[in-house]
Design a protein around this motif. Sequence first.
Motif, PDB file in Angstrom:
ATOM      1  N   TYR A  10       0.816  -1.216   0.000  1.00 49.85           N
ATOM      2  CA  TYR A  10       0.000   0.000   0.000  1.00 49.85           C
ATOM      3  C   TYR A  10       0.853   1.270   0.000  1.00 49.85           C
ATOM      4  N   ALA A  11       2.154   1.123   0.206  1.00 50.46           N
ATOM      5  CA  ALA A  11       3.049   2.290   0.267  1.00 50.46           C
ATOM      6  C   ALA A  11       3.436   2.711  -1.145  1.00 50.46           C
ATOM      7  N   ASP A  12       2.424   3.036  -1.927  1.00 50.58           N
ATOM      8  CA  ASP A  12       2.571   3.306  -3.349  1.00 50.58           C
ATOM      9  C   ASP A  12       2.204   4.757  -3.639  1.00 50.58           C
ATOM     10  N   LEU A  13       3.087   5.482  -4.292  1.00 48.89           N
ATOM     11  CA  LEU A  13       2.889   6.911  -4.518  1.00 48.89           C
ATOM     12  C   LEU A  13       1.619   7.192  -5.322  1.00 48.89           C
ATOM     13  N   HIS A  14       1.404   6.437  -6.375  1.00 47.30           N
ATOM     14  CA  HIS A  14       0.273   6.701  -7.264  1.00 47.30           C
ATOM     15  C   HIS A  14      -1.048   6.396  -6.546  1.00 47.30           C
ATOM     16  N   GLY A  15      -1.082   5.276  -5.845  1.00 42.55           N
ATOM     17  CA  GLY A  15      -2.287   4.927  -5.102  1.00 42.55           C
ATOM     18  C   GLY A  15      -2.594   5.925  -4.010  1.00 42.55           C
ATOM     19  N   TYR A  16      -1.554   6.392  -3.335  1.00 41.10           N
ATOM     20  CA  TYR A  16      -1.780   7.368  -2.269  1.00 41.10           C
ATOM     21  C   TYR A  16      -2.297   8.681  -2.842  1.00 41.10           C
ATOM     22  N   HIS A  17      -1.715   9.114  -3.943  1.00 43.00           N
ATOM     23  CA  HIS A  17      -2.163  10.371  -4.546  1.00 43.00           C
ATOM     24  C   HIS A  17      -3.646  10.299  -4.924  1.00 43.00           C
ATOM     25  N   GLN A  18      -4.095   9.164  -5.368  1.00 44.32           N
ATOM     26  CA  GLN A  18      -5.510   9.006  -5.718  1.00 44.32           C
ATOM     27  C   GLN A  18      -6.407   9.156  -4.487  1.00 44.32           C
ATOM     28  N   MET A  19      -5.894   8.761  -3.310  1.00 45.83           N
ATOM     29  CA  MET A  19      -6.679   8.884  -2.081  1.00 45.83           C
ATOM     30  C   MET A  19      -6.759  10.321  -1.586  1.00 45.83           C
ATOM     31  N   GLN A  20      -5.776  11.120  -1.913  1.00 47.11           N
ATOM     32  CA  GLN A  20      -5.662  12.442  -1.295  1.00 47.11           C
ATOM     33  C   GLN A  20      -6.910  13.297  -1.488  1.00 47.11           C
ATOM     34  N   LYS A  48      -9.966  12.367  -2.251  1.00 44.69           N
ATOM     35  CA  LYS A  48     -11.139  11.764  -1.618  1.00 44.69           C
ATOM     36  C   LYS A  48     -11.177  12.042  -0.121  1.00 44.69           C
ATOM     37  N   LEU A  49     -10.007  12.131   0.496  1.00 46.89           N
ATOM     38  CA  LEU A  49      -9.926  12.273   1.953  1.00 46.89           C
ATOM     39  C   LEU A  49      -9.545  13.685   2.386  1.00 46.89           C
ATOM     40  N   ASN A  50      -9.470  14.619   1.414  1.00 48.93           N
ATOM     41  CA  ASN A  50      -9.079  16.007   1.712  1.00 48.93           C
ATOM     42  C   ASN A  50      -7.714  16.091   2.388  1.00 48.93           C
ATOM     43  N   ILE A  51      -6.787  15.281   1.895  1.00 44.51           N
ATOM     44  CA  ILE A  51      -5.398  15.360   2.345  1.00 44.51           C
ATOM     45  C   ILE A  51      -4.642  16.161   1.287  1.00 44.51           C
ATOM     46  N   GLU A  52      -4.520  17.447   1.524  1.00 42.14           N
ATOM     47  CA  GLU A  52      -3.944  18.325   0.509  1.00 42.14           C
ATOM     48  C   GLU A  52      -2.490  17.972   0.225  1.00 42.14           C
ATOM     49  N   LYS A  53      -1.741  17.663   1.310  1.00 35.70           N
ATOM     50  CA  LYS A  53      -0.328  17.332   1.172  1.00 35.70           C
ATOM     51  C   LYS A  53       0.017  16.238   2.173  1.00 35.70           C
ATOM     52  N   GLN A  68       8.859  15.322  -7.044  1.00 38.04           N
ATOM     53  CA  GLN A  68       8.723  15.895  -8.376  1.00 38.04           C
ATOM     54  C   GLN A  68       7.563  15.289  -9.160  1.00 38.04           C
ATOM     55  N   ARG A  69       7.213  14.054  -8.846  1.00 38.24           N
ATOM     56  CA  ARG A  69       6.148  13.367  -9.581  1.00 38.24           C
ATOM     57  C   ARG A  69       4.807  14.088  -9.443  1.00 38.24           C
ATOM     58  N   TYR A  70       4.544  14.578  -8.249  1.00 41.93           N
ATOM     59  CA  TYR A  70       3.300  15.315  -7.997  1.00 41.93           C
ATOM     60  C   TYR A  70       3.663  16.632  -7.298  1.00 41.93           C
ATOM     61  N   PRO A  71       4.087  17.617  -8.055  1.00 41.28           N
ATOM     62  CA  PRO A  71       4.590  18.862  -7.460  1.00 41.28           C
ATOM     63  C   PRO A  71       3.572  19.511  -6.520  1.00 41.28           C
ATOM     64  N   GLY A  72       4.085  19.911  -5.352  1.00 38.50           N
ATOM     65  CA  GLY A  72       3.249  20.594  -4.378  1.00 38.50           C
ATOM     66  C   GLY A  72       2.397  19.694  -3.512  1.00 38.50           C
ATOM     67  N   LYS A  73       2.436  18.391  -3.752  1.00 41.20           N
ATOM     68  CA  LYS A  73       1.586  17.469  -2.991  1.00 41.20           C
ATOM     69  C   LYS A  73       2.343  16.730  -1.896  1.00 41.20           C
ATOM     70  N   PHE A  74       3.665  16.662  -2.018  1.00 41.85           N
ATOM     71  CA  PHE A  74       4.445  15.891  -1.050  1.00 41.85           C
ATOM     72  C   PHE A  74       5.678  16.661  -0.580  1.00 41.85           C
ATOM     73  N   TYR A  75       5.960  16.505   0.710  1.00 34.98           N
ATOM     74  CA  TYR A  75       7.247  16.851   1.288  1.00 34.98           C
ATOM     75  C   TYR A  75       7.979  15.533   1.560  1.00 34.98           C
ATOM     76  N   ALA A  76       9.278  15.612   1.828  1.00 36.35           N
ATOM     77  CA  ALA A  76      10.033  14.405   2.170  1.00 36.35           C
ATOM     78  C   ALA A  76      11.194  14.775   3.083  1.00 36.35           C
ATOM     79  N   PHE A  77      11.427  13.937   4.094  1.00 39.51           N
ATOM     80  CA  PHE A  77      12.527  14.158   5.031  1.00 39.51           C
ATOM     81  C   PHE A  77      13.715  13.290   4.641  1.00 39.51           C
ATOM     82  N   ALA A  78      14.896  13.793   4.944  1.00 40.35           N
ATOM     83  CA  ALA A  78      16.138  13.086   4.637  1.00 40.35           C
ATOM     84  C   ALA A  78      16.329  11.894   5.559  1.00 40.35           C
TER      85      ALA A  78
END
Length: 283
Positions: free
Chosen positions: A34-44, A46-51, A81-91
């Motif tokens: 389930y830790a899939d970028l494309h699948g998660y973006h599709q949920m965003q 529907k669930l009002n998860i902006e980022k 970069q795949r979904y600009p403005g939708k994700f942050y990432a920590f090092a």
Amino acid sequence: MVDWKTLNKMDAHIHILPDAVHEANPDSEDVWIYADLHGYHQMQEKLNIEKAVIMPLNDPWLMSMEFTIDAVHKNLYEMKQRYPGKFYAFADIDTRNTSAESVEAIRKAIEEYGLDGIKIHPNNTGIDLDSSYNQPIFAYAQENKIPVAIHSYPNLADDRSAAYRIANVLEQYPDLTVIVSHMGAYQWEQLLPTRAYVDISAILPDYVRTYGIAKTNEILRSFGADRLIFATDYPDSRILEPDEIYGSYFDILNQMDFTIEEAEKIAYGNISEILKNKGVNHD
């Protein structure tokens, strides 16, 4: 009552694996499918998860097929970069490297790949949080105003991620911005006197199962809306299936007594301010 499903949110703690890792493990049947970028973006939407904030695991074998820290950071950059403005990432951190090498890898991740913070998971690194290994990392983060997320779900009083170790770090680095992931679990009371932010990932359903709704509300209230951060640890949970996580979180949070203004801080405002102030010196 606040409706947490329709409330605009940023999930400040999720896990996504790179496509290459999924492709190399086609027969995997655990939660990580389930830790899939494309699948998660599709949920965003529907669930009002902006980022959402993608957190690494301090385990290069899960975050790349090259098994190096630079490969992990490139993968995290590419996810952003795949979904600009939708994700942050920590090092990430790989303790096969020296402290100095880890600091340089983090510097490159922040300055060249545009990552947004640092994640430390002491139980995965096998190194105590307040050890000498991590001190140069904290010093770099404090000097450069980089937020640090610390995994803390300790099982023992002297756990590598124990709450008292977090307090030690905060005392030693008074200007460091720290987000305690999982609220220090059942050592949460030791974090109350500190200034750390706490995210409610993974632990919220556990609190309800252990303490009930009323006590869980009391615990969250004891930290206050200014320190709480909405997060889930999706798709991982100790007691929930991945497709149950968000529904359970919304149901629990709907039963808390936060005002709409407080809920907006928890859902989006606090983590947004932390990320907006990354690298900003207020002196």
